[in-house]
Each structure stands twice: as structure tokens, then as C-alpha cells.
Design a protein around this motif. Structure first.
Motif, PDB file in Angstrom:
ATOM      1  N   ALA A  71       0.186   0.705  11.502  1.00  0.00           N
ATOM      2  CA  ALA A  71       0.773   0.143  12.719  1.00  0.00           C
ATOM      3  C   ALA A  71       0.300  -1.301  12.880  1.00  0.00           C
ATOM      4  CB  ALA A  71       0.387   0.976  13.936  1.00  0.00           C
ATOM      5  N   LEU A  72       1.252  -2.208  13.037  1.00  0.00           N
ATOM      6  CA  LEU A  72       0.934  -3.618  13.183  1.00  0.00           C
ATOM      7  C   LEU A  72       1.354  -4.109  14.560  1.00  0.00           C
ATOM      8  CD1 LEU A  72       2.370  -4.807   9.741  1.00  0.00           C
ATOM      9  CD2 LEU A  72      -0.016  -4.287  10.273  1.00  0.00           C
ATOM     10  N   PRO A  73       0.522  -4.909  15.219  1.00  0.00           N
ATOM     11  CA  PRO A  73       0.925  -5.447  16.519  1.00  0.00           C
ATOM     12  C   PRO A  73       2.113  -6.386  16.351  1.00  0.00           C
ATOM     13  CG  PRO A  73      -1.112  -6.479  15.761  1.00  0.00           C
ATOM     14  CD  PRO A  73      -0.818  -5.374  14.806  1.00  0.00           C
ATOM     15  N   ALA A  74       3.031  -6.321  17.313  1.00  0.00           N
ATOM     16  CA  ALA A  74       4.249  -7.128  17.226  1.00  0.00           C
ATOM     17  C   ALA A  74       4.777  -7.405  18.617  1.00  0.00           C
ATOM     18  CB  ALA A  74       5.310  -6.403  16.396  1.00  0.00           C
ATOM     19  N   THR A  75       5.560  -8.461  18.720  1.00  0.00           N
ATOM     20  CA  THR A  75       6.346  -8.717  19.929  1.00  0.00           C
ATOM     21  C   THR A  75       7.731  -8.148  19.676  1.00  0.00           C
ATOM     22  OG1 THR A  75       5.112 -10.746  20.381  1.00  0.00           O
ATOM     23  CG2 THR A  75       7.262 -10.485  21.457  1.00  0.00           C
ATOM     24  N   THR A  76       8.120  -7.162  20.473  1.00  0.00           N
ATOM     25  CA  THR A  76       9.385  -6.472  20.234  1.00  0.00           C
ATOM     26  C   THR A  76      10.265  -6.510  21.477  1.00  0.00           C
ATOM     27  OG1 THR A  76       8.431  -4.342  20.895  1.00  0.00           O
ATOM     28  CG2 THR A  76       8.331  -4.914  18.565  1.00  0.00           C
ATOM     29  N   THR A  77      11.569  -6.542  21.226  1.00  0.00           N
ATOM     30  CA  THR A  77      12.559  -6.430  22.300  1.00  0.00           C
ATOM     31  C   THR A  77      13.667  -5.513  21.822  1.00  0.00           C
ATOM     32  OG1 THR A  77      13.767  -8.365  21.505  1.00  0.00           O
ATOM     33  CG2 THR A  77      12.088  -8.745  23.189  1.00  0.00           C
ATOM     34  N   GLY A  78      14.381  -4.922  22.765  1.00  0.00           N
ATOM     35  CA  GLY A  78      15.498  -4.061  22.413  1.00  0.00           C
ATOM     36  C   GLY A  78      15.094  -2.607  22.275  1.00  0.00           C
ATOM     37  N   THR A  79      15.958  -1.819  21.634  1.00  0.00           N
ATOM     38  CA  THR A  79      15.751  -0.381  21.515  1.00  0.00           C
ATOM     39  C   THR A  79      14.868  -0.046  20.329  1.00  0.00           C
ATOM     40  OG1 THR A  79      17.778  -0.205  20.196  1.00  0.00           O
ATOM     41  CG2 THR A  79      17.974   0.108  22.569  1.00  0.00           C
ATOM     42  N   PRO A  80      14.047   0.997  20.419  1.00  0.00           N
ATOM     43  CA  PRO A  80      13.255   1.428  19.270  1.00  0.00           C
ATOM     44  C   PRO A  80      14.172   1.797  18.094  1.00  0.00           C
ATOM     45  CG  PRO A  80      12.462   2.468  21.278  1.00  0.00           C
ATOM     46  CD  PRO A  80      13.756   1.800  21.630  1.00  0.00           C
ATOM     47  N   LEU A  81      13.666   1.627  16.883  1.00  0.00           N
ATOM     48  CA  LEU A  81      14.514   1.851  15.712  1.00  0.00           C
ATOM     49  C   LEU A  81      13.674   2.300  14.535  1.00  0.00           C
ATOM     50  CD1 LEU A  81      17.329   1.514  14.327  1.00  0.00           C
ATOM     51  CD2 LEU A  81      16.624  -0.814  13.745  1.00  0.00           C
ATOM     52  N   LEU A  82      14.207   3.269  13.789  1.00  0.00           N
ATOM     53  CA  LEU A  82      13.623   3.690  12.512  1.00  0.00           C
ATOM     54  C   LEU A  82      14.616   3.307  11.419  1.00  0.00           C
ATOM     55  CD1 LEU A  82      11.367   5.218  10.982  1.00  0.00           C
ATOM     56  CD2 LEU A  82      12.748   7.299  11.257  1.00  0.00           C
ATOM     57  N   ILE A  83      14.154   2.549  10.412  1.00  0.00           N
ATOM     58  CA  ILE A  83      15.039   2.027   9.380  1.00  0.00           C
ATOM     59  C   ILE A  83      14.332   2.100   8.037  1.00  0.00           C
ATOM     60  CG2 ILE A  83      14.289  -0.364   9.739  1.00  0.00           C
ATOM     61  CD1 ILE A  83      17.224  -1.194   9.255  1.00  0.00           C
ATOM     62  N   HIS A  84      15.093   2.341   6.955  1.00  0.00           N
ATOM     63  CA  HIS A  84      14.521   2.557   5.630  1.00  0.00           C
ATOM     64  C   HIS A  84      15.020   1.496   4.654  1.00  0.00           C
ATOM     65  CE1 HIS A  84      14.340   6.468   7.666  1.00  0.00           C
ATOM     66  NE2 HIS A  84      13.290   6.707   6.908  1.00  0.00           N
TER      67      HIS A  84
ATOM     68  N   GLU B 243       0.811  -1.222   0.000  1.00  0.00           N
ATOM     69  CA  GLU B 243       0.000   0.000   0.000  1.00  0.00           C
ATOM     70  C   GLU B 243       0.841   1.268   0.000  1.00  0.00           C
ATOM     71  OE1 GLU B 243      -2.364  -0.545   3.458  1.00  0.00           O
ATOM     72  OE2 GLU B 243      -3.705  -2.028   2.527  1.00  0.00           O
ATOM     73  N   GLN B 244       2.156   1.141   0.183  1.00  0.00           N
ATOM     74  CA  GLN B 244       3.006   2.324   0.239  1.00  0.00           C
ATOM     75  C   GLN B 244       3.170   2.927  -1.156  1.00  0.00           C
ATOM     76  OE1 GLN B 244       3.802   3.573   3.260  1.00  0.00           O
ATOM     77  NE2 GLN B 244       2.529   1.828   3.825  1.00  0.00           N
ATOM     78  N   PRO B 245       3.096   4.264  -1.264  1.00  0.00           N
ATOM     79  CA  PRO B 245       3.088   4.887  -2.594  1.00  0.00           C
ATOM     80  C   PRO B 245       4.463   5.045  -3.230  1.00  0.00           C
ATOM     81  CG  PRO B 245       2.834   6.556  -0.889  1.00  0.00           C
ATOM     82  CD  PRO B 245       2.845   5.236  -0.176  1.00  0.00           C
ATOM     83  N   GLY B 246       5.526   5.093  -2.436  1.00  0.00           N
ATOM     84  CA  GLY B 246       6.833   5.417  -2.985  1.00  0.00           C
ATOM     85  C   GLY B 246       7.716   4.211  -3.220  1.00  0.00           C
ATOM     86  N   GLU B 247       8.950   4.486  -3.696  1.00  0.00           N
ATOM     87  CA  GLU B 247       9.919   3.432  -3.964  1.00  0.00           C
ATOM     88  C   GLU B 247      10.617   2.984  -2.690  1.00  0.00           C
ATOM     89  OE1 GLU B 247      12.567   4.898  -6.907  1.00  0.00           O
ATOM     90  OE2 GLU B 247      11.031   5.008  -8.485  1.00  0.00           O
ATOM     91  N   ARG B 248      10.554   3.806  -1.645  1.00  0.00           N
ATOM     92  CA  ARG B 248      11.182   3.460  -0.375  1.00  0.00           C
ATOM     93  C   ARG B 248      10.133   3.423   0.732  1.00  0.00           C
ATOM     94  NH1 ARG B 248      17.075   6.561  -0.118  1.00  0.00           N
ATOM     95  NH2 ARG B 248      17.985   5.478  -1.918  1.00  0.00           N
ATOM     96  N   VAL B 249      10.450   2.658   1.757  1.00  0.00           N
ATOM     97  CA  VAL B 249       9.531   2.488   2.867  1.00  0.00           C
ATOM     98  C   VAL B 249      10.320   2.588   4.163  1.00  0.00           C
ATOM     99  CG1 VAL B 249       9.791  -0.025   2.857  1.00  0.00           C
ATOM    100  CG2 VAL B 249       7.722   0.999   3.787  1.00  0.00           C
ATOM    101  N   ALA B 250       9.677   3.111   5.192  1.00  0.00           N
ATOM    102  CA  ALA B 250      10.290   3.217   6.516  1.00  0.00           C
ATOM    103  C   ALA B 250       9.593   2.267   7.479  1.00  0.00           C
ATOM    104  CB  ALA B 250      10.196   4.652   7.039  1.00  0.00           C
TER     105      ALA B 250
END
Length: 361
Positions: free
Chosen positions: A291-304, A263-270
């Protein structure tokens, strides 16, 4: 039409990409007669409106279409013309595949006795693994090895690996009949794609290494063959052995994640991984994402990521759940099936440059 509005044969040939001799041939065959022939000199002149037909004729001949087929295509409506071209190309591909199978059989027979047995696997299992790993290949001029699949056999396993330098996919299989010795080689990805349907229909497929390729003996069906590539395969062991310490981990459902990517409009996604959530959002603006529910551990992160890197890596994962092992915004991400670990994919993120905002006074 005055001669000043027409092109002599030489000028028309340069415009359409055909030689003057070819234009004379097509004129005499009735496919492309000139607009005017000077009755005294015999010089041939063409109208600019004939360029489209001449260009189409040249392109059809470049794909080895016979004159009768060219005439039918040029005379047909667009939809029928497309069907005729598709049918012609399908015949060429089929003939080439048949010729390749016959040629590889001849080449193999010149090598002497039976090949080296390097294992046996259930056909559907092997075909699935081949097709999954081949998604990490690329056709790149000058680097044919990036279109190949690395096959490594040892006494307990067969490992398939492919990489396009931005993505690396590997899967390890336990053969029904283990090889008697170690063996490694890089096989043509195109050959394997063509062979996969027949491999899938084999109850048990035996792999035999020949001097220039590998035979897939399907038992009762036509055996298939994949050529060996001579170029050195990229060093993938270091990336798999020590990709770096995992700082963030997220486990979530695969299908909703794929839908969010599509569903993302561009060539890149975050991807924003935070407390119990993985958010998929556009990379180049501040709009909210999914936003999707997830089981997460560790530090928050933004990645592309490039969408063309991340989507195929996720779509070939096994099972309903997915696990991401993240190491930072510029480090490779390991994409694993949460319930089965024999298919592993590494995907490289991209550096993100924030769009410039207009200055305010």
C-alpha cells in the motif's frame, strides 16, 4: 565400436542439421572427424555423442564465425567460449553499424541537395525523449512499423510517438529552431537507438528530412541518420484526443511504486486505488500487496495490467511523482509525469478472470 551403434553420415547429417558435404568438409578440416571410417568402403560413421559438438559447430557457422574461431570456441571452457562468442557478435554488430552509416550516407548523397530543415534541439534533450518514447515499440514479425517512432513537426513543436498496440507513448518538444513547415514520418527505432549516444553529445542537433530518412546533424561530430519506414503508422490521434472521461485519479511517488511492481511474483499485477492509497498486489490471488500513500479523487477502482506493459510505462516517466488518470477496469490509463506534461503514456489494462476455487460440499 560395432557399426550397429554408429550412424552413417546421412543419418547423422539429418540429426545435427548439417549436410553430408559439410560434414565431409569439417572432417577434412579436423573440426569434426567421424568416429569410424570403413577401411574398405570409405564410409564414414558418427557416434551419437558427437551430436552436441556438431550442433554447436552448425550454430557457430550460422553466425558467420570463421573456422579458426569455431575451433577456439569448441576447445575452450564454457566461460571462455561465451566470451569468444560475445566478442565475435560484437564485431559483427559494429561492422554492420559502420556499413549502415556508410550506406545511408551514399543513399542520401544520391538525393541531391540539402534536406528539409525540420527543427533543431539540444542533443541531451532530444536523446532523452527518443529513448523514453522508444520503450513503447515492439519487434513483431509482419508489423515493422511497431518498431518505429513517429516524428511530427509543425511550426511550434516536434512530437515523438511510438506504440506497440498495448502501450502508447508520446512526447512533445519545443525546438530551439522551429521548422519552416509541417513534416511527418516514421523512423526506424533501431537506427534511432544506435544514433542516440551521438545525438546526446551534440550541443545543438539539427534535423533534416531527406527523401528516405532524417539526418541528425550534430555539429563537429559524425552526423547520424535514421531510415524512414514505408508502412502506415497506427492511428494514434484518436486515442490521444478522446480516451474517455476520467473517473479516478491518483498521484503518488514513482520510485516506491516501481519497487512495488518489481517485487510482484507474477506476470500480471493488480492496482487497487482507494481513499488516499494505491495498493500494488498480485493479480491472481487474494494475498495483500504493498500500500502506497497517494492523493486520490473519484471512485475506488481495481484494475489489472501485464507487468511488461505497466513497468516500462512508469519507468520512463519524468520527475519523482506520477499521475494516473483511470477510466474504468477495461479502458486505457493515462500515465503522466505530475510536474511535466510533455511525456504522456497510455497503457491498456487486461481483463481479469478470477481463479476457480474448489467446490465445498
Amino acid at each position: 565400436m560395432p557399426p550397429s551403434e554408429l550412424m552413417p553420415i546421412g543419418a547423422f547429417a539429418r540429426r545435427c542439421g548439417l549436410t553430408s558435404s559439410a560434414l565431409r568438409f569439417y572432417a577434412d578440416s579436423g573440426l569434426l572427424p567421424p568416429a569410424v571410417v570403413d577401411p574398405v568402403s570409405g564410409y564414414r560413421y558418427y557416434d551419437a555423442e558427437q551430436l552436441a559438438r556438431a550442433t554447436a559447430l552448425r550454430r557457430l557457422r550460422e553466425i558467420a564465425m570463421p573456422l579458426a574461431g569455431v575451433e577456439a570456441v569448441l576447445a575452450a571452457p564454457a566461460e571462455e567460449a561465451s566470451r569468444l562468442v560475445d566478442a565475435h557478435v560484437a564485431k559483427i554488430v559494429g561492422d554492420a553499424s559502420a556499413a549502415l552509416r556508410k550506406a545511408t550516407a551514399v543513399v542520401s548523397s544520391l538525393g541531391g541537395g540539402p534536406g528539409l530543415a525540420i527543427g533543431a534541439l539540444k542533443g541531451p534533450v532530444l536523446a532523452d525523449a527518443v529513448e523514453q518514447v522508444l520503450t513503447a515499440t515492439a519487434h513483431e514479425p509482419g508489423l515493422p512499423v511497431l518498431g518505429g517512432l513517429r516524428l511530427e513537426a509543425d511550426p511550434g513543436s516536434l512530437t515523438l510517438t511510438a506504440t506497440d498496440r498495448y502501450r502508447l507513448s508520446t512526447r512533445t518538444l519545443v525546438p530551439s529552431t522551429p521548422p519552416g513547415r509541417t513534416w511527418a514520418g516514421t523512423l526506424s527505432g533501431d537506427d534511432l537507438r544506435a544514433a542516440a549516444p551521438d545525438i546526446r553529445r551534440g550541443a545543438l542537433v539539427r534535423l533534416e528530412a531527406a527523401p528516405h530518412g532524417v539526418w541528425f546533424r550534430t555539429g563537429g561530430r559524425e552526423d547520424r541518420y535514421a531510415r524512414l519506414l514505408s508502412e502506415e503508422f497506427p492511428d494514434h490521434r484518436a486515442a490521444l484526443a478522446s480516451p474517455g472521461a476520467v473517473t479516478t485519479r491518483a498521484t503518488f511517488a514513482r520510485e516506491p511504486f516501481l519497487r512495488a511492481l518489481e517485487e510482484q511474483p507474477g506476470e500480471r499485477v493488480a492496482l487497487h486505488v482507494a481513499d488516499r492509497t494505491v495498493e500494488v498486489r498480485p493479480a491472481d490471488d487474494g494475498r495483500p500487496g504493498t500500500a502506497l500513500p497517494a492523493t486520490t479523487t473519484g471512485t475506488p477502482l481495481l484494475i489489472h495490467f501485464e507487468l511488461t506493459t505497466l513497468h516500462p510505462a512508469v519507468s520512463t516517466a519524468i520527475g519523482p511523482d506520477l499521475m494516473l488518470d483511470l477510466r474504468g477496469p477495461d479502458q486505457p490509463v493515462t500515465i503522466r509525469s505530475a510536474d511535466r506534461g510533455d511525456l504522456t503514456t497510455l497503457a491498456m489494462p487486461v481483463r481479469h478472470s478470477h481463479p476457480k476455487r474448489p467446490r465445498t460440499r
